[in-house]
Design an enzyme around this catalytic site. Structure first.
Site, PDB file in Angstrom:
ATOM      1  N   GLU A  15      42.747  24.517  95.930  1.00  0.00           N
ATOM      2  CA  GLU A  15      41.664  23.518  96.053  1.00  0.00           C
ATOM      3  C   GLU A  15      40.807  23.826  97.286  1.00  0.00           C
ATOM      4  O   GLU A  15      39.573  23.747  97.236  1.00  0.00           O
ATOM      5  CB  GLU A  15      42.270  22.117  96.187  1.00  0.00           C
ATOM      6  CG  GLU A  15      41.261  21.009  96.430  1.00  0.00           C
ATOM      7  CD  GLU A  15      40.473  20.609  95.196  1.00  0.00           C
ATOM      8  OE1 GLU A  15      41.084  20.370  94.144  1.00  0.00           O
ATOM      9  OE2 GLU A  15      39.225  20.548  95.288  1.00  0.00           O
ATOM     10  N   ASP A  94      51.028  25.557  87.620  1.00  0.00           N
ATOM     11  CA  ASP A  94      50.433  24.233  87.480  1.00  0.00           C
ATOM     12  C   ASP A  94      49.363  24.327  86.407  1.00  0.00           C
ATOM     13  O   ASP A  94      48.310  24.932  86.616  1.00  0.00           O
ATOM     14  CB  ASP A  94      49.821  23.778  88.818  1.00  0.00           C
ATOM     15  CG  ASP A  94      50.891  23.476  89.863  1.00  0.00           C
ATOM     16  OD1 ASP A  94      52.063  23.307  89.467  1.00  0.00           O
ATOM     17  OD2 ASP A  94      50.555  23.393  91.053  1.00  0.00           O
ATOM     18  N   ARG A 136      54.498  22.644  85.644  1.00  0.00           N
ATOM     19  CA  ARG A 136      53.851  21.333  85.759  1.00  0.00           C
ATOM     20  C   ARG A 136      52.713  21.225  84.774  1.00  0.00           C
ATOM     21  O   ARG A 136      51.939  22.163  84.582  1.00  0.00           O
ATOM     22  CB  ARG A 136      53.286  21.144  87.168  1.00  0.00           C
ATOM     23  CG  ARG A 136      52.665  19.762  87.330  1.00  0.00           C
ATOM     24  CD  ARG A 136      51.432  19.758  88.187  1.00  0.00           C
ATOM     25  NE  ARG A 136      50.276  20.375  87.559  1.00  0.00           N
ATOM     26  CZ  ARG A 136      49.061  20.402  88.108  1.00  0.00           C
ATOM     27  NH1 ARG A 136      48.877  19.886  89.296  1.00  0.00           N
ATOM     28  NH2 ARG A 136      48.041  20.972  87.479  1.00  0.00           N
ATOM     29  N   SER A 138      49.322  18.772  83.969  1.00  0.00           N
ATOM     30  CA  SER A 138      48.483  17.722  84.540  1.00  0.00           C
ATOM     31  C   SER A 138      47.281  17.463  83.651  1.00  0.00           C
ATOM     32  O   SER A 138      46.777  18.384  83.000  1.00  0.00           O
ATOM     33  CB  SER A 138      48.009  18.199  85.910  1.00  0.00           C
ATOM     34  OG  SER A 138      47.447  17.155  86.627  1.00  0.00           O
ATOM     35  N   HIS A 198      47.186  14.174  92.801  1.00  0.00           N
ATOM     36  CA  HIS A 198      46.123  15.012  93.386  1.00  0.00           C
ATOM     37  C   HIS A 198      44.892  14.124  93.476  1.00  0.00           C
ATOM     38  O   HIS A 198      44.369  13.682  92.456  1.00  0.00           O
ATOM     39  CB  HIS A 198      45.875  16.201  92.455  1.00  0.00           C
ATOM     40  CG  HIS A 198      44.729  17.081  92.850  1.00  0.00           C
ATOM     41  ND1 HIS A 198      44.890  18.260  93.540  1.00  0.00           N
ATOM     42  CD2 HIS A 198      43.394  16.958  92.639  1.00  0.00           C
ATOM     43  CE1 HIS A 198      43.717  18.830  93.730  1.00  0.00           C
ATOM     44  NE2 HIS A 198      42.780  18.057  93.193  1.00  0.00           N
ATOM     45  N   HIS A 200      40.964  13.267  95.046  1.00  0.00           N
ATOM     46  CA  HIS A 200      39.743  13.604  95.783  1.00  0.00           C
ATOM     47  C   HIS A 200      39.296  12.412  96.626  1.00  0.00           C
ATOM     48  O   HIS A 200      39.716  11.283  96.415  1.00  0.00           O
ATOM     49  CB  HIS A 200      38.662  14.086  94.806  1.00  0.00           C
ATOM     50  CG  HIS A 200      38.881  15.523  94.445  1.00  0.00           C
ATOM     51  ND1 HIS A 200      38.180  16.545  95.029  1.00  0.00           N
ATOM     52  CD2 HIS A 200      39.775  16.099  93.605  1.00  0.00           C
ATOM     53  CE1 HIS A 200      38.619  17.704  94.537  1.00  0.00           C
ATOM     54  NE2 HIS A 200      39.583  17.458  93.665  1.00  0.00           N
ATOM     55  N   HIS A 294      42.004  -1.555 127.583  1.00  0.00           N
ATOM     56  CA  HIS A 294      42.870  -0.648 126.823  1.00  0.00           C
ATOM     57  C   HIS A 294      43.633   0.272 127.767  1.00  0.00           C
ATOM     58  O   HIS A 294      44.839   0.465 127.642  1.00  0.00           O
ATOM     59  CB  HIS A 294      42.038   0.199 125.855  1.00  0.00           C
ATOM     60  CG  HIS A 294      41.614  -0.539 124.638  1.00  0.00           C
ATOM     61  ND1 HIS A 294      41.974  -0.162 123.370  1.00  0.00           N
ATOM     62  CD2 HIS A 294      40.868  -1.657 124.488  1.00  0.00           C
ATOM     63  CE1 HIS A 294      41.457  -1.000 122.491  1.00  0.00           C
ATOM     64  NE2 HIS A 294      40.778  -1.927 123.150  1.00  0.00           N
TER      65      HIS A 294
HETATM   66  C1  HCA Z   1      39.341  20.848  89.683  1.00  0.00           C
HETATM   67  C2  HCA Z   1      40.699  20.621  89.132  1.00  0.00           C
HETATM   68  C3  HCA Z   1      41.598  19.779  89.955  1.00  0.00           C
HETATM   69  C4  HCA Z   1      42.975  19.931  89.357  1.00  0.00           C
HETATM   70  C5  HCA Z   1      44.027  19.073  89.955  1.00  0.00           C
HETATM   71  C6  HCA Z   1      45.400  19.340  89.424  1.00  0.00           C
HETATM   72  C7  HCA Z   1      41.153  18.300  89.926  1.00  0.00           C
HETATM   73  O1  HCA Z   1      39.149  21.777  90.451  1.00  0.00           O
HETATM   74  O2  HCA Z   1      38.462  20.076  89.322  1.00  0.00           O
HETATM   75  O3  HCA Z   1      45.600  20.244  88.624  1.00  0.00           O
HETATM   76  O4  HCA Z   1      46.318  18.622  89.862  1.00  0.00           O
HETATM   77  O5  HCA Z   1      40.750  17.778  90.944  1.00  0.00           O
HETATM   78  O6  HCA Z   1      41.232  17.721  88.852  1.00  0.00           O
HETATM   79  O7  HCA Z   1      41.578  20.200  91.300  1.00  0.00           O
HETATM   80 CU    CU Z   2      40.888  18.852  92.747  1.00  0.00          CU
END
Ligand code: HCA
Ligand code: CU
Length: 382
Positions: A15, A94, A136, A138, A198, A200, A294
Site C-alpha cells: 500500500e 492476500d 487470505r 478480501s 485495512h 483508508h 502545563h
Molecule cells: C487498493 C486495494 C486495497 C486492498 C486492501 C486489501 C484497498 O489498492 O485499492 O486487500 O486488504 O484499499 O481496498 O488496498
Molecule cells: Cu488500500
C-alpha cells in the site's frame, strides 16, 4: 480475543508504494523490511510480482533475507497472478476482489454470483498448488458493498475450508467505527476465521476504525509507516501503536517501540516528506509542553499531561520557555538543569522579563540560557 494477540500486517512495501512520492529501490525495501522486522511486525506485505519485473525480483530478495516476519504479496483474484506470486516463494497470498457496485461496474464487471465462482476457483487452485501457504481472501470496497452481497461472498469462501483469513477493506475511507465493529463482529461470529482490517484515512477514521475492528475480534490490522498509501493513506503504524498503548500498554509491549522514530524518519527521508508536526509519538511537538500551567504540572509529574511516555519510544519531553505564556517553574527547572542557583524572587523577575521580551519576539532556548547564566553570574558577582 485478547487485544495483545493481534498481528500487524505492515503494508509500507505494498500500500505504501502506492503513495504519491514512494518508489523504493531494492536496497530501500530491504532496509525498511529489516527495520520493521526488528520492530517486531508479524507480517510484511509486498507489491504484486505482476506489477513489474523489479517488484518480482524484490519479493524474492526480501524472502531470502530470512526475516522473522512472514512475507506476503497482494494479488488480484486470478490464477495467473497467483502462479506468479507462488513462484516467488512468499509465505502468504492476500487475494482481493471488488464487491461494491462502483467496482463491479468499473473494475471487473462480474456479478456477485460470478465473484463467488471466481473466488472459489482461484482460492481452491492456490490451495492445491501450495497446501501450506497463508491464504487470505478480501473484498475490496467492503463498506460500499451491499451487506447481503458481502455475506454471500464471505460465507461461500469460508465454506471452502481453505482460507486462513478474511479481510475487510475500507478502500475509500468512508467507514465509521461502529460499522467496522458490526462487520468484523459478524465475520468472526459466522466464520470463526481470522479477520483482517485495512482502512483508508480519507475522513480521518483509519486509526479509530482499526481499534474498533480489534475490539470486535479482528486478528490482523494493516498499517503503513507514517500511514502512506493511495491518496492520504491508511492506518499509520505509529498511530495504531499510540491508540493501543493508551488503552493498555501491555497490548503493544511485544514491539520494540524505541525503533518507531527511526521507522518514521526512514520513510520521511525516503519519500522526501516531513514528519507532520501533529504526528502520533514522533511529531516534533508530540512531547512539547508550553503553557506555564502545563509546564508546572508536567515538571511535578509528567503523567499530568502525558498519556504516552516519551522514554518508552526513546524520546524526551521538552518544555518551551521563551514565550509569553511561560511560567516561573519552567525557568526554575531550566536553571536547575544548568546547575545555576537563583532565588525564587529572582526567577520570578526573570519570568516577567521573558514575557515582556516575548511579546515582541519569541526567545530561543540559547537566549533563555544566557539570561539565566547572566543572572546567576550577577548573583555570584555581588
Ligand atoms: C487498493 C486495494 C486495497 C486492498 C486492501 C486489501 C484497498 O489498492 O485499492 O486487500 O486488504 O484499499 O481496498 O488496498
Ligand atoms: Cu488500500
Amino acid at each position: 480475543m485478547p487485544l495483545d494477540q493481534f498481528a500487524i500486517i505492515e503494508s509500507t512495501l505494498r500500500e505504501g508504494e502506492q503513495f504519491s512520492t514512494a518508489s523504493f529501490s531494492t536496497g530501500q525495501k530491504l532496509e525498511i523490511a529489516a527495520l520493521l522486522d526488528a520492530f517486531g511486525v508479524e507480517m510484511i506485505e509486498m507489491t504484486s510480482p505482476v506489477a513489474s519485473p523489479q517488484s518480482d525480483a524484490d519479493i524474492r530478495t526480501v524472502v531470502s533475507a530470512g526475516l522473522s516476519a512472514r512475507i506476503l504479496t497482494h494479488i488480484r483474484c486470478r490464477k495467473d497472478d497467483a502462479l506468479r506470486a507462488l513462484d516467488t516463494g512468499v509465505h502468504g497470498l492476500d487475494v482481493v476482489i471488488g464487491t461494491s457496485p462502483q467496482l463491479i461496474q468499473h473494475s471487473h464487471g462480474k456479478s456477485i454470483r460470478e465473484i463467488v465462482d471466481t473466488a472459489s476457483e482461484v482460492l481452491s487452485f492456490i490451495r492445491e498448488q501450495a497446501p501450506d501457504i497463508i491464504l487470505r481472501f478480501s473484498t475490496e470496497d467492503t463498506f460500499r458493498s451491499r451487506e447481503s452481497d458481502l455475506l454471500r461472498v464471505y460465507l461461500a469462501v469460508a465454506d471452502l475450508g481453505i482460507v486462513n483469513r478474511l479481510g475487510v477493506a475500507d478502500t475509500v475511507g468512508v467507514a465509521q467505527p461502529l460499522q467496522v465493529f458490526h462487520m468484523v463482529h459478524q465475520l468472526v461470529r459466522l466464520t470463526g476465521l481470522d479477520v483482517e482490517f485495512h482502512g483508508h484515512n480519507d475522513s480521518g477514521c483509519a486509526i479509530a476504525n482499526a481499534a474498533a475492528a480489534l475490539e470486535a475480534g479482528a486478528t490482523h490490522i494493516d498499517t503503513t509507516i507514517l500511514g502512506i498509501g493511495e491518496r492520504n493513506g491508511i492506518t499509520p503504524l505509529g498511530g495504531l501503536i499510540a491508540r493501543l498503548y493508551t488503552i493498555d500498554r501491555a497490548y503493544v509491549a511485544k514491539y520494540n517501540l524505541e525503533l518507531l522514530p527511526a521507522l518514521d524518519a526512514l520513510i520521511a527521508n525516503t519519500c522526501g516528506i516531513p514528519i507532520p508536526f501533529s504526528n502520533y509519538i514522533t511529531g516534533a511537538s508530540a512531547f512539547m509542553h508550553k503553557a506555564g500551567i502545563h509546564a508546572k504540572a508536567v515538571l511535578a509529574d509528567p503523567a499530568t499531561y502525558e498519556i504516552l511516555r516519551p522514554e518508552d519510544f526513546g524520546l524526551t519531553r521538552e518544555i518551551a520557555i521563551g514565550h509569553r505564556l511561560t511560567g516561573w517553574n519552567s525557568l526554575k527547572a531550566r536553571a536547575q538543569t544548568l546547575g545555576l542557583s537563583l532565588s525564587d524572587k529572582r526567577l520570578k523577575e526573570l519570568t516577567h522579563e521573558v514575557k515582556r521580551r516575548a511579546d515582541v519576539r519569541t526567545l530561543t532556548a540559547d537566549e533563555i540560557d544566557s539570561l539565566l547564566r547572566d543572572a546567576a553570574g550577577a548573583v555570584i558577582g555581588t
